[in-house]
Design an enzyme around this catalytic site. Structure first.
Site, short mmCIF file in Angstrom:
data_model
loop_
_atom_site.label_atom_id
_atom_site.label_comp_id
_atom_site.label_asym_id
_atom_site.label_seq_id
_atom_site.Cartn_x
_atom_site.Cartn_y
_atom_site.Cartn_z
N GLY A 79 0.97 -1.30 -0.09
CA GLY A 79 0.04 -0.12 0.26
C GLY A 79 1.40 0.77 0.39
O GLY A 79 1.88 1.75 0.27
N ASP A 81 2.28 4.97 -1.22
CA ASP A 81 2.36 6.03 -2.56
C ASP A 81 4.14 5.72 -3.16
O ASP A 81 4.60 4.51 -2.45
CB ASP A 81 2.35 7.98 -2.30
CG ASP A 81 1.77 8.18 -3.66
OD1 ASP A 81 3.35 7.89 -4.60
OD2 ASP A 81 1.26 8.60 -4.00
N TYR A 84 11.39 5.92 -1.18
CA TYR A 84 12.81 5.64 -0.82
C TYR A 84 13.43 5.14 -0.53
O TYR A 84 13.37 4.80 1.15
CB TYR A 84 13.81 7.31 -1.07
CG TYR A 84 15.05 7.31 -1.05
CD1 TYR A 84 15.80 6.69 -2.13
CD2 TYR A 84 16.00 7.48 -0.51
CE1 TYR A 84 16.93 7.20 -2.53
CE2 TYR A 84 17.28 7.17 -0.06
CZ TYR A 84 17.97 7.03 -0.85
OH TYR A 84 18.96 7.41 -1.02
N HIS A 85 14.01 4.32 -0.98
CA HIS A 85 15.03 3.53 -0.03
C HIS A 85 16.27 3.66 -0.10
O HIS A 85 16.40 4.19 -1.32
CB HIS A 85 14.64 1.67 0.14
CG HIS A 85 13.44 1.58 0.73
ND1 HIS A 85 13.04 2.10 1.69
CD2 HIS A 85 12.65 0.01 -0.90
CE1 HIS A 85 11.40 1.09 1.76
NE2 HIS A 85 11.79 0.47 0.57
N SER A 152 8.48 4.72 7.04
CA SER A 152 8.01 5.44 6.44
C SER A 152 7.33 2.84 6.59
O SER A 152 8.63 2.03 6.79
CB SER A 152 8.04 5.34 4.82
OG SER A 152 8.10 6.70 4.77
N GLY A 154 4.24 0.75 4.52
CA GLY A 154 4.11 0.16 3.79
C GLY A 154 3.50 -1.79 3.37
O GLY A 154 4.85 -1.79 3.38
N GLY A 165 7.08 -3.96 4.42
CA GLY A 165 6.97 -3.79 5.97
C GLY A 165 7.60 -2.19 6.29
O GLY A 165 7.17 -1.21 5.51
N GLY A 167 10.55 1.36 6.26
CA GLY A 167 12.03 2.11 6.16
C GLY A 167 12.38 2.84 7.46
O GLY A 167 11.80 3.94 7.70
N CYS A 183 5.37 9.74 -0.14
CA CYS A 183 4.57 9.08 0.83
C CYS A 183 3.04 10.08 -0.33
O CYS A 183 1.82 9.48 0.28
CB CYS A 183 3.95 9.08 2.01
SG CYS A 183 5.23 6.99 2.17
#
EC number: 2.3.1.181
Length: 238
Positions: A79, A81, A84-85, A152, A154, A165, A167, A183
């Site tokens: 889920g 938007d 970034y990782h 974040s 998701g 999961g 970040g 997001c």
């Protein structure tokens, strides 16, 4: 590493696609009744688009620019938007049974991060009602109050088992968040553990290994009484 009712695997630094494939392997195993697993990893710079990303309209640079910077873009099942990782961000994929308890599961993920940040000396960490993720105290930026988001969240749930999961920004290069509207939130500024240490006058540095230990311990405490059962298959029973 085995703790409590789930395993913890430290993957070090791994390209996003390889970690995504590994998630799917563990997901299939857990959906088949295998032991739940928490994957801890860092990724090289990458953008991921969740189900609400609408073709990545919240990426504010061209795909050509991203390619020139060796930043890949992936559309994924989770889920949310765009996010970034990258190096210095601790990513945790909780491949856990969820069933229909998705909202409760998200709250437990948030609680785990809040507890970990408390251990790391950031006691003001909190969820933000209406938004998934973990935040710190709002801060004035150029005369405007901005939410300070440090983590974040998701997830996707398939066959009653979670994928993806969290970040958590530890020593992340926050300039990379300027490539996106994180997001899709225009009133939010991304922060990190190290940035907060610096802004709060704490004369210390944070390392990923410290964040991993704090987060792993927090997951163990938070999920201590969790219901690990999978729903019975349709048509099962007497």
């Amino acid at each position: 590493m085995t703790r409590a009712d789930f395993d913890i695997l430290d993957l070090g630094v791994m390209p996003y696609r390889a970690a995504w494939d590994l998630q799917k392997q563990h997901h299939a195993r857990v959906a088949g009744g295998g032991r739940p697993t928490l994957l801890l990893v860092e990724h090289p710079p990458v953008l991921t688009l969740g189900r609400k990303a609408r073709e990545g309209e919240n990426i504010v640079v061209t795909r050509e620019y991203l390619a020139a910077q060796s930043i890949d873009v992936f559309e994924v099942e989770r889920g949310g938007d765009v996010t970034y990782h990258g190096p210095g961000q601790l990513v945790a994929y909780a491949i856990f049974p969820v069933g229909r308890r998705v909202r409760d599961f998200l709250r437990l993920l948030e609680q785990s991060v809040v507890e970990a940040l408390g251990t790391l000396g950031l006691p003001d960490a909190r969820p933000n009602p209406g938004y998934a993720g973990v935040y710190l105290q709002d801060r004035e930026v150029n005369g405007l109050e901005r939410h300070q988001k440090i983590c974040s969240i998701g997830v996707a749930v398939k066959q009653h088992v979670a994928l993806h999961g969290i970040g958590l920004n530890v020593t992340t290069n926050l300039d990379h968040f300027n490539l996106i509207v994180p997001c899709g939130l225009t009133d939010t500024q991304m922060t990190s553990v190290q940035r907060e240490y610096d802004l709060r006058g704490r004369n210390s540095t944070i390392e990923i290994k410290d964040a991993k230990e704090a987060l792993a311990d927090a997951f163990v405490r938070t999920f201590q009484t969790y219901d690990w059962s999978l729903p019975a298959p349709a048509g099962a029973g007497s």
